[in-house]
Design a protein around this motif. Structure first.
Motif, PDB file in Angstrom:
ATOM      1  N   ILE A   1      50.736  40.884  35.226  1.00 47.23           N
ATOM      2  CA  ILE A   1      51.139  39.700  34.467  1.00 47.23           C
ATOM      3  C   ILE A   1      51.791  40.125  33.156  1.00 47.23           C
ATOM      4  CG2 ILE A   1      50.226  37.717  33.209  1.00 47.23           C
ATOM      5  CD1 ILE A   1      48.322  37.295  35.570  1.00 47.23           C
TER       6      ILE A   1
ATOM      7  N   ILE B   1      56.008  36.552  32.767  1.00 46.42           N
ATOM      8  CA  ILE B   1      56.516  35.234  33.168  1.00 46.42           C
ATOM      9  C   ILE B   1      55.650  34.175  32.478  1.00 46.42           C
ATOM     10  CG2 ILE B   1      56.908  33.676  35.106  1.00 46.42           C
ATOM     11  CD1 ILE B   1      57.115  36.174  36.890  1.00 46.42           C
TER      12      ILE B   1
ATOM     13  N   TYR C   1      53.341  42.975  32.522  1.00 42.80           N
ATOM     14  CA  TYR C   1      54.614  43.653  32.726  1.00 42.80           C
ATOM     15  C   TYR C   1      55.719  42.663  33.093  1.00 42.80           C
ATOM     16  CZ  TYR C   1      57.464  47.771  33.922  1.00 42.80           C
ATOM     17  OH  TYR C   1      58.415  48.747  33.967  1.00 42.80           O
ATOM     18  N   ALA C   2      55.405  41.743  34.023  1.00 34.96           N
ATOM     19  CA  ALA C   2      56.449  40.814  34.464  1.00 34.96           C
ATOM     20  C   ALA C   2      56.743  39.781  33.382  1.00 34.96           C
ATOM     21  CB  ALA C   2      56.024  40.126  35.743  1.00 34.96           C
TER      22      ALA C   2
END
Lengths: 500, 477
Positions: A366, A371, A368-369
């Protein structure tokens, strides 16, 4: 070790008498619970809401221990194990307490608690009420509009028919196809307009849906899952499924104490394999409904696994302490050896790593991405005082400390050391469950004004004590019935003489 | 006393379903085990070996041909296009890496959990692991385009001012896979030493004696040697265990750290690991079922072993099914437009929907027959299901990798992907390489860990006589 222990000499079993302790726990737990609910009913809406979170926190803490008990029972049977037969009854008893927790979960159904925890309930109720009003209000205008649409469709069709009749006469084959298609489309539009102009009820229904969609598109899209009826059905399904699983396994296990008939052994093994998918389904969706939906916008596919990892780890920690306490009280001295401690210690280590692996993977992906709708869960928990809290308790306390100590073989064979680590793990589980639930509380109840509700930390502790007492009472109740270990289990030999 | 028909007159501990099945059948002795396993290496290979080896070697030759063609021409001869930059090459990489999981799982995790049945299959599956990882390494190695520059991946000092991107999971993958391979080789080799010494001692030619003797590192089987050996083995098992999890977790990070719907979801790491074990066990069965027949190893790789592996396939297949369903559920529950669309395309209206259903059938539905004991006991069914799983796990990677990117955020760059003949031949060639290496392994090294199997014979148990006395005492009552 000279010679082997013969299971036939242990067939009489050991009876546990909880004595006064059972009633002390009941009185303590029930007393604290009564006090808790008196405070809740005397408090204002916001503080009562805060107490709903306290209650959920305490429930999840103990529910995860009992669910872990169910898991270990299932795993022991399904993996055809032999080492833990002498501990299996304790797993079964721990798992059975799930019924007590489910009875204690009933207050979550009360709107005062329910609506404070899961905002989608009041949100949906609000939208529904508004939708009714909206529909009443808009009905006349919509009807007028729809009538107008119908008229327009009729006029346009008539005009087109007239026009096309003339055109068709001198049209080529290709043009005819086109003109007829045009006509058919106009007829279709007329049919649609006619259908749309239904009864008042139908128009209202349509208006309500539109209003719902415009007010909260997330809840609109999730309505197939997040709706009152299905949620209540699931609430009882979880209880029935989880208790049902452990009820049968414990029932057969106790039956086999009487006769030692291997048919029960085989039946438990078969049933446990079949129960595993049911168990996984019930627990996954339970934590979706009760915990993930604390913020209905947030989601993570790992969530069920994460809560499962904590449950399995900590019920093993609890079992280690339970075994030690029972041995201190003079029970199970002959049947449970340091080899069993070693095995349980290894499982504790394995699940410490597994929990960290799952917790880290979920966080890391979560983070790293990055969003927006996913990061909100960690944004709350990685800012302000929750950030040092996460690092201290979850990263260092929950993983590095027990991991490092449990690596040492000798410690796993020393009851005092392994109990100290098990106790530490249970304490960290307290902080983990707290970290899952409580950061939602302040922002939810104050609409983002404040991170905490002052004073609520005391009701958290009070709730924990209440549920702890009643959990203890339930455990004493089940421990007091039947032998402390499956005394005529056909594989008792193997467990008594286990070496690893 | 119980009164069931099958349990009549038997002590409950020896009743059917309770008593532990023997891991070596027909009371085989220590010397029989040595003879049988060493015989494979020492005698002429049966005709079946040649039947398998020749086509495998030809296919491996095809792999070399395609690689030469690739290097001399460029990656343009692959079918990749603008949205789909990762095609069959990465699919094959993940496929082979996944297969390379069962070996170390069997040798390390099952060792730590004291699963004695591992001894009959661990050697072969570790070898399989190494060969699978070799096959896997070829694909990303050549995918970089200029294979001779592949050393840029290693953070070594260089004069080109190249600094590796440590923030990229692709680089972690290089480290994860190479560490895994190194540790697996050492682990496998350490396990081989006592058996190499056995082969050395039995060798009839000077060359064999020299060759096996060199690799046996002067093993004499003394007490102290065994003590050190056991400790080294335990430590390596403990070291390999996190690697089993880390490799495929890092492979899953290649996708899951992105923001591409279908690639990014939090359950990926454990789901990939479960899938890898699933696919790995299927490949172990695919190799070992014919192997035990050709070499007559039925007493060592028993129906019990096959039963256990079938159950692991059922378990891991169901875990993989759980992950599929979680993905579908969350794509609905998230109410995120892109997430929902990606899965809508996967299961309902996309160009690759057929691949999704192939995957779902092979990985989730087909293994469910292993709930039935009859199916687990029928070798044809086991073999067929194992091959369904092999195919299903390849489809899984295909469904995840190219299909998720073929239709993404920008409609202007949507595009479909289909492989060229070069990619197809490379994939077939990798099977050829894999099979050739495995067959060469069968030819020169003991396929079953001789010393370890002997350790799980009942007469090797220090309490063997105590158990015997206990049982006989009961029977005479």
């Amino acid at each position: 070790m000279a010679g082997l222990k013969n299971a036939d000499h242990y067939a009489q079993g050991e009876k546990f008498s909880p004595g006064l302790l059972k009633w002390v726990l009941l009185m303590g737990g029930a007393g604290a619970a009564v006090l808790f609910f008196i405070i809740a009913s005397a408090s204002g809406e916001q503080f009562r809401g805060a107490m709903a979170y306290s209650w959920l926190f305490a429930l999840i803490y103990f529910l995860s221990l009992t669910v872990g008990g169910i898991f270990w029972t299932l795993l022991h049977h399904a993996s055809n194990s032999g080492w833990g037969i002498v501990i299996r009854r304790l797993m079964e008893n721990l798992g059975s307490v799930v019924i007590v927790i489910f009875v204690l979960a009933l207050p979550l159904l009360a709107p005062g608690f329910r609506d404070a925890l899961w905002e989608w309930f009041p949100e949906r109720a609000k939208i529904k009420a508004e939708a009714v009003e909206h529909a009443e209000h808009e009905l006349a205008a919509r009807r007028a509009q729809l009538t107008e649409n119908l008229k327009a469709a009729e006029t346009s069709l008539l005009a087109m028919e007239k026009e096309n009749a003339a055109a068709l006469a001198k049209a080529t084959e290709g043009e005819k196809v086109y003109l007829n298609a045009e006509l058919a489309a106009a007829k279709g539009r007329l049919e649609t307009a006619k259908a749309a102009l239904g009864s008042d009820e139908e128009i209202k229904e349509q208006l309500k849906y539109e209003h719902f969609k415009h007010s909260n598109v997330l809840l609109y899209k999730k309505k197939g899952y997040l709706n009152e009826a299905f949620w209540h059905f699931r609430f009882f399904f979880y209880g029935a499924a989880l208790f049902g699983i452990i009820y049968f396994l414990r029932h057969w296990s106790i039956k086999s104490d009487e006769t030692g008939d291997p048919k029960f052994f085989r039946r438990m093994r078969r049933a446990a394999c079949g129960f595993l998918p049911l168990f996984a389904t019930a627990w996954t969706f339970l934590v979706f409904d009760w915990l993930m939906a604390l913020d209905y916008a947030w989601f993570s596919t790992m969530w069920g696994v994460y809560l499962f990892a904590g449950a399995a780890l900590n019920s093993m920690a609890f079992l280690i302490i339970l075994v030690t306490l029972l041995r201190r009280a003079g029970y199970l001295k002959e049947v449970i050896t340091m080899e069993h401690y070693h095995l349980m210690g290894k499982l504790l280590l394995a699940f410490t790593i597994f929990w960290a692996y799952i917790a880290f993977s979920q966080f890391f992906l979560i983070w790293y991405a990055n969003i927006t709708e996913e990061t909100k869960f960690y944004l709350t928990r990685n800012t302000d005082f929750w950030n040092p809290y996460s690092i201290a308790f979850l990263v260092i306390g929950h993983f590095f400390v027990p991991f490092t100590i449990l690596l040492i073989q000798g410690f796993k064979k020393k009851p005092t050391v392994i109990c100290a680590i098990a106790g530490w793990t249970l304490l960290m589980h307290f902080f983990d469950v707290y970290w899952i639930i409580i950061p939602e509380r302040g922002p939810s109840l104050t609409h983002g004004e404040s991170l905490i509700i002052p004073g609520a930390v005391w009701t958290d502790l009070l709730a924990w004590i209440s549920v702890a007492g009643l959990f203890g009472f339930g455990l004493m109740h089940f421990l007091g019935k039947g032998s402390l270990y499956p005394c005529r289990d056909p594989r008792l030999d193997e467990s008594l003489n286990v070496v690893n | 006393m119980p009164t069931g028909t099958t349990d009549q007159g038997v002590h409950p501990s020896e009743a059917p379903g309770v008593a532990r099945e023997p891991l070596v059948l027909n009371n085989r002795s220590f010397s029989w085990i040595t003879e049988r396993i060493c015989g494979i290496v020492e005698n002429r290979q049966p005709l079946g070996w040649w039947f398998l080896f020749i086509p495998s070697a030809i296919l491996a030759g095809c792999l070399i041909f395609t690689l030469v063609y690739l290097v001399s021409t460029g990656v343009g001869i692959w079918g990749m296009n603008h949205p789909v930059a990762w095609g069959w090459d990465i699919v094959n990489f993940v496929f082979w890496i996944g297969i390379g999981h069962a070996g170390t799982l069997i040798s390390a995790i099952l060792f730590l959990t004291r699963q004695k049945w591992r001894t009959s299959v661990n050697r072969a599956s570790e070898a399989m692991t190494l060969f699978a990882v070799m096959c896997a390494g070829i694909f990303p190695g050549f995918h970089v385009g200029r294979f001779w520059m592949v050393w840029f991946l290693a953070p070594v000092p260089n004069s080109n001012a190249i600094w590796q991107n440590f923030k990229s999971p692709l680089l972690w993958d290089v480290f994860a896979v190479s560490t895994y391979f190194t540790v697996s080789v050492i682990f496998w080799y350490i396990g081989l030493i006592p058996d190499l010494a056995t082969l050395r001692d039995r060798a009839r030619t000077k060359f064999r004696k020299l060759a096996y003797g060199f690799f046996a590192l002067g093993w004499r089987g003394g007490n102290r040697q065994w003590q050190h050996y056991e400790m080294a083995y335990l430590l390596l098992a403990a070291l390999s265990t996190p690697l089993v999890l880390s490799v495929h977790s890092v492979v899953s990070f290649d996708f899951a750290t992105s923001v591409v719907p279908g690639w990014h979801t939090t359950i990926f790491p454990p789901y990939f690991v479960a899938g890898a074990i699933f696919g790995g066990f299927a490949m172990v069965l695919t190799l070992m079922l014919p192997c035990r027949l050709i070499y007559g190893l039925q007493d060592l790789i028993t129906m019990k072993h096959i039963d256990n592996m079938a159950k692991i396939i059922l378990l891991t297949g169901t875990i993989v099914g759980y992950a599929y369903i979680m993905e579908l559920f969350i794509s609905y529950y998230s109410a995120n437009k892109y997430e929902t669309d990606a899965f809508h395309l996967r299961i309902l209206s996309g160009p690759y929907t057929w691949a999704y259903y192939c995957m779902f059938f092979c990985n989730v539905i087909a293994p469910q027959v292993f709930w039935f004991e009859k199916a687990r006991k029928n070798l044809w069914i086991v073999f067929i299901i194992a091959n369904f799983v092999n195919a299903g796990m390849w489809f899984e990677r295909f469904v995840i990798i190219p299909t998720s990117v073929s239709v993404d955020f920008l409609p202007g760059q949507w595009g479909l992907y289909s492989p060229t003949w070069v990619e197809k031949l490379m994939f077939a060639g990798s099977f050829g390489l894999f099979m050739s290496l495995f067959l060469i392994f069968l030819r020169f090294l003991p396929v079953i860990a001789i010393a370890e199997v002997k350790g799980v014979l009942p007469q090797a148990d220090p309490h063997y006589h105590d158990w015997k006395k206990l049982r006989e005492g009961r029977r005479s009552k």
